[in-house]
Design a protein around this motif. Structure first.
Motif, PDB file in Angstrom:
ATOM      1  N   PHE A   3       0.743  -1.130   0.109  1.00  0.00           N
ATOM      2  CA  PHE A   3      -0.034   0.115   0.027  1.00  0.00           C
ATOM      3  C   PHE A   3       0.992   1.230   0.050  1.00  0.00           C
ATOM      4  O   PHE A   3       0.461   2.243  -0.764  1.00  0.00           O
ATOM      5  N   ALA A   4       2.008   1.207   0.779  1.00  0.00           N
ATOM      6  CA  ALA A   4       2.870   2.392   0.706  1.00  0.00           C
ATOM      7  C   ALA A   4       3.534   2.616  -0.521  1.00  0.00           C
ATOM      8  O   ALA A   4       3.577   3.808  -0.933  1.00  0.00           O
ATOM      9  N   ILE A 119      -0.998 -15.062  10.697  1.00  0.00           N
ATOM     10  CA  ILE A 119      -0.853 -14.941   9.294  1.00  0.00           C
ATOM     11  C   ILE A 119       0.914 -14.462   9.237  1.00  0.00           C
ATOM     12  O   ILE A 119       1.568 -15.242   8.410  1.00  0.00           O
ATOM     13  N   GLN A 120       1.331 -13.815  10.093  1.00  0.00           N
ATOM     14  CA  GLN A 120       2.630 -13.233  10.193  1.00  0.00           C
ATOM     15  C   GLN A 120       3.683 -14.479  10.254  1.00  0.00           C
ATOM     16  O   GLN A 120       4.724 -14.863   9.996  1.00  0.00           O
ATOM     17  N   SER A 121       3.043 -15.372  11.414  1.00  0.00           N
ATOM     18  CA  SER A 121       3.967 -16.627  11.765  1.00  0.00           C
ATOM     19  C   SER A 121       3.785 -17.603  10.703  1.00  0.00           C
ATOM     20  O   SER A 121       5.028 -18.155  10.492  1.00  0.00           O
ATOM     21  N   ALA A 122       2.943 -17.649   9.884  1.00  0.00           N
ATOM     22  CA  ALA A 122       2.835 -18.552   8.890  1.00  0.00           C
ATOM     23  C   ALA A 122       3.773 -18.037   7.640  1.00  0.00           C
ATOM     24  O   ALA A 122       4.376 -19.008   7.016  1.00  0.00           O
ATOM     25  N   PHE A 123       3.720 -16.784   7.574  1.00  0.00           N
ATOM     26  CA  PHE A 123       4.721 -16.166   6.250  1.00  0.00           C
ATOM     27  C   PHE A 123       6.086 -16.580   6.817  1.00  0.00           C
ATOM     28  O   PHE A 123       6.815 -16.816   6.050  1.00  0.00           O
ATOM     29  N   LYS A 124       6.372 -16.262   8.092  1.00  0.00           N
ATOM     30  CA  LYS A 124       7.707 -16.479   8.576  1.00  0.00           C
ATOM     31  C   LYS A 124       8.267 -18.011   8.323  1.00  0.00           C
ATOM     32  O   LYS A 124       9.288 -18.195   7.915  1.00  0.00           O
ATOM     33  N   GLN A 196      -1.891 -12.287   1.817  1.00  0.00           N
ATOM     34  CA  GLN A 196      -2.724 -12.464   3.023  1.00  0.00           C
ATOM     35  C   GLN A 196      -2.163 -11.523   4.121  1.00  0.00           C
ATOM     36  O   GLN A 196      -2.914 -10.542   4.602  1.00  0.00           O
ATOM     37  N   LEU A 197      -0.948 -11.324   4.258  1.00  0.00           N
ATOM     38  CA  LEU A 197      -0.408 -10.361   5.337  1.00  0.00           C
ATOM     39  C   LEU A 197      -0.785  -8.874   4.589  1.00  0.00           C
ATOM     40  O   LEU A 197      -1.303  -8.129   5.677  1.00  0.00           O
ATOM     41  N   LYS A 198      -0.827  -8.547   3.407  1.00  0.00           N
ATOM     42  CA  LYS A 198      -1.141  -7.167   2.978  1.00  0.00           C
ATOM     43  C   LYS A 198      -2.737  -7.243   3.197  1.00  0.00           C
ATOM     44  O   LYS A 198      -3.116  -5.912   3.576  1.00  0.00           O
ATOM     45  N   PHE A 199      -3.377  -7.911   2.785  1.00  0.00           N
ATOM     46  CA  PHE A 199      -4.906  -7.834   3.058  1.00  0.00           C
ATOM     47  C   PHE A 199      -5.162  -7.676   4.809  1.00  0.00           C
ATOM     48  O   PHE A 199      -6.054  -6.723   5.077  1.00  0.00           O
ATOM     49  N   SER A 200      -4.320  -8.312   5.371  1.00  0.00           N
ATOM     50  CA  SER A 200      -4.902  -8.179   7.025  1.00  0.00           C
ATOM     51  C   SER A 200      -4.168  -6.742   7.303  1.00  0.00           C
ATOM     52  O   SER A 200      -4.884  -6.266   8.208  1.00  0.00           O
ATOM     53  N   ARG A 202      -4.294  -4.072   5.728  1.00  0.00           N
ATOM     54  CA  ARG A 202      -5.145  -2.955   5.253  1.00  0.00           C
ATOM     55  C   ARG A 202      -6.673  -3.392   5.914  1.00  0.00           C
ATOM     56  O   ARG A 202      -7.041  -2.096   6.136  1.00  0.00           O
ATOM     57  N   ASN A 203      -7.032  -4.492   6.297  1.00  0.00           N
ATOM     58  CA  ASN A 203      -8.100  -4.470   7.299  1.00  0.00           C
ATOM     59  C   ASN A 203      -8.089  -3.933   8.686  1.00  0.00           C
ATOM     60  O   ASN A 203      -8.737  -3.325   9.076  1.00  0.00           O
ATOM     61  N   ILE A 204      -6.765  -4.148   9.115  1.00  0.00           N
ATOM     62  CA  ILE A 204      -6.313  -3.523  10.471  1.00  0.00           C
ATOM     63  C   ILE A 204      -6.398  -1.900  10.338  1.00  0.00           C
ATOM     64  O   ILE A 204      -6.828  -1.102  11.335  1.00  0.00           O
ATOM     65  N   LEU A 205      -5.731  -1.280   9.294  1.00  0.00           N
ATOM     66  CA  LEU A 205      -5.801   0.213   9.030  1.00  0.00           C
ATOM     67  C   LEU A 205      -7.135   0.640   8.778  1.00  0.00           C
ATOM     68  O   LEU A 205      -7.632   1.634   9.353  1.00  0.00           O
TER      69      LEU A 205
END
Length: 487
Positions: A3-4, A119-124, A196-200, A202-205
Motif C-alpha cells: 500500500f505504501a 498470518i505473520q507467523s505462517a509467512f515467516k 494475506q499479510l497485505k490484506f490483513s 489493510r483490514n487493521i488500518l
C-alpha cells in the motif's frame, strides 16, 4: 506491491500533473464596496541598512501554503501514508501486548490483530522453509516431501488468484529462476502468505481509521519501533518535505533558482581560476622557499664539516693532554712514594718522642698532684681560720651595729635641732646680705655722684679759665691798636 508503494507512486503522478498544469486561477468575486476601516497597527522599527540578508534565502519557496486542491491532496496522501506506516511498524508490538491495548482497540480490532499475528507467523515459517530449501543440495531436495500438502484450501484459492494476475514476463522469469517444482510450490506459498499479510494490514488500518484513540495509543509507543521502520518513516518524512517544497515552488521561482545557481556556478569558476592563480603563486613561493632551504642546508652541511674538523682537533688535543696528564701522574706517584717513606720515618721519630713525653708528663703530673694535695690541705686550713675570724668579726659587727643605731638616733635628733638653727642662720645671713648689698649700692651711688660733681666742677673751672683768658686777650689787642694810632 504494498500500500505504501502504491501511495508513493500515486503521489508522484499527481505531483507531475500539478507541475505540468501550473496553479489554477480562482474565479473572480463580485466587487462590493464596503467601508474600509484601517486597523491600527504598531509601527515596526526600521531595520538598519547594514543588516545583510541570507544569500540562501532565494532558494526557499515564496509561498508558505498550498493553494491548489491537487497539491493539498498529494500532501494529504503523503501524511496518511506516513501515519499508516507508523501504525504498521508498531503492529508487532501490538501483537505481543494485545491484552494491554484490548480496551483501546476494541474486540474487532483485537481479533484482526490476532489473525494478523497468525498470518505473520505462517509467512515467516514459509519464508524460512524456502530459504532452507534453496540452501539444500539436489540430492537432499529429492528426499524432501512435496510442500503442497501443507497448503490449505484457502491458500490454493489465493495461489490461483496470484497466478492469474502474473504476466507472461513474470512467468518467463519464474521459469528461469525456479528450476524444480518443489521450489515453485514453496515460492507460491510465500507469495500467498504475503498477499494475506497485505490484506490483513489493510483490514487493521481500516478498523483503526474509525478509532483515533487507538491510533494515538499505538503511535505513542515510538521506542518499540524497529530501527529499519524508523529509518523508512524518516525517509518518508524527508520525501514529504521535499514534495512540499516542490509544490510551493512556482515555475518563475524555479527559473530564478536556476539563474541564481548558474550565477553561483560562474562565480565558482571565477573563484577556481583565482584559486589556480594563487596556487601557482603559492607554488612559486614554495619553490623559492625550497631554494632558500637548500641553500641553508648547504650552509648547515658546511658548518657540520667544520664542526667535524673541530671535533677531530679537539680529540687530538684531548689525547695529547691525556698523555701529558699520565706522565704527570707517574711523576707525582714517584714523588708521593718518596714523601711516604719520609713521612714514615718522621712518624717513627714522633712516636718515640710521644712515648718520652708521656713518661715525662706522667712524672710531672704526679708532682703536680702532690702539690695539689698540699694546696688543698692548706686551703682547708685557711677556710677554717677564715670561718673562725668571720665569726669573731660577725660578733664585732653586731656590737658596732648596735652602737651605730644608737648614734644614728642621736644624729637624727641633732639634725632636727640643726635644721631649726640652720633656718635661723640662713635668714640672718640673708638679711645681712641684703643690708650689705644696699650699703654697697648706696656707696656706689655716692661715689658716682662725687665723681660726677668733681667732673662738673673741673669742666666749669676750665670753662671759666678759658673765658678769662679769652677776655684778657681781647683787651691786649685793643691796647696795641690804640698805641699804633697815637703814633
Amino acid at each position: 506491491m504494498s500500500f505504501a508503494d502504491m501511495a508513493v507512486m500515486e503521489t508522484f503522478r499527481l505531483l507531475d500533473k500539478v507541475r505540468a498544469e501550473g496553479p489554477k486561477e480562482r474565479p473572480e468575486r463580485p466587487n462590493i464596496d464596503f467601508p474600509q476601516v484601517k486597523p491600527h497597527r504598531p509601527t515596526k522599527p526600521k531595520e538598519p541598512k547594514s543588516q545583510r540578508t541570507d544569500p540562501l534565502r532565494i532558494l526557499d519557496p515564496g509561498r508558505k501554503k498550498l493553494t491548489t486542491v491537487e497539491s493539498q491532496r498529494i500532501l494529504a496522501v503523503l501524511d496518511e501514508s506516513i501515519k499508516n506506516a507508523e501504525v504498521v511498524s508498531l503492529l508487532p508490538h501490538a501483537c505481543e501486548n494485545v491484552n494491554r491495548f484490548s480496551v483501546v482497540l476494541g474486540v474487532e480490532t483485537v481479533l484482526a490483530i490476532q489473525e494478523h499475528e497468525k498470518i505473520q507467523s505462517a509467512f515467516k515459517d514459509a519464508a524460512q522453509k524456502l530459504s532452507d530449501y534453496k540452501n539444500m543440495d539436489k540430492e537432499s531436495r529429492k528426499s524432501t516431501p512435496a510442500a503442497e500438502s501443507e497448503l490449505h484450501e484457502d491458500d490454493y484459492d489465493e495461489l490461483q488468484m496470484i497466478e492469474s494476475r502474473r504476466t507472461p514476463l513474470e512467468d518467463k522469469v519464474g521459469s528461469l529462476t525456479l528450476i524444480d517444482e518443489e521450489e515453485v510450490h514453496l515460492s507460491k506459498m510465500v507469495n500467498v502468505q504475503a498477499q494475506q499479510l497485505k490484506f490483513s494490514c489493510r483490514n487493521i488500518l481500516r478498523l483503526l481509521s474509525i478509532n483515533p484513540a487507538a491510533v494515538n495509543a499505538l503511535r505513542s509507543e515510538i521506542k518499540e519501533r524497529d530501527q529499519e521502520a524508523g529509518s523508512m518513516i524518516g525517509y518518508m518524512r524527508d520525501l514529504r518535505s521535499f514534495i512540499l517544497e516542490r509544490l510551493l515552488t512556482t515555475p518563475l521561482e524555479e527559473k530564478e533558482k536556476t539563474d541564481y545557481l548558474r550565477e553561483i556556478t560562474i562565480r565558482e569558476r571565477k573563484n577556481s581560476e583565482v584559486i589556480k592563480k594563487l596556487s601557482a603563486e603559492l607554488q612559486e613561493a614554495i619553490e623559492d622557499k625550497d631554494m632558500k632551504i637548500s641553500k641553508q642546508n648547504d650552509e648547515i652541511r658546511r658548518l657540520k664539516g667544520d664542526l667535524h674538523q673541530l671535533e677531530k682537533f679537539s680529540e687530538e688535543h684531548i689525547r695529547r693532554t691525556k698523555s701529558e696528564a699520565d706522565k704527570q701522574q707517574q711523576a707525582d706517584y714517584k714523588n708521593s712514594e718518596v714523601k711516604q717513606t719520609k713521612l714514615h720515618t718522621d712518624l717513627q721519630t714522633l712516636r718515640t718522642q710521644l712515648t718520652n713525653q708521656t713518661s715525662e708528663h706522667r712524672e710531672s703530673e704526679l708532682a703536680l698532684r702532690k702539690r695539689k694535695y698540699m694546696i688543698e690541705t692548706e686551703v682547708e686550713n685557711w677556710i677554717q681560720k677564715y670561718d673562725q675570724d668571720m665569726g669573731e668579726r660577725q660578733a664585732e659587727f653586731e656590737d658596732l651595729d648596735t652602737i651605730y643605731t644608737e648614734e644614728k638616733t642621736q644624729l637624727n635628733e641633732l639634725e632636727e635641732r640643726f635644721k631649726t638653727l640652720e633656718e635661723e642662720y640662713t635668714r640672718i645671713v640673708e638679711e645681712r646680705r641684703i643690708a650689705q648689698e644696699k650699703k654697697e649700692r648706696e656707696e656706689r651711688e655716692l661715689a658716682m655722684m662725687i665723681k660726677a660733681s668733681t667732673m662738673i666742677q673741673s669742666f666749669w673751672r676750665s670753662y671759666k679759665c678759658r673765658k678769662a683768658l679769652k677776655n684778657k686777650g681781647k683787651k691786649g689787642k685793643k691796647g696795641k691798636k690804640g698805641k699804633k694810632g697815637k703814633r
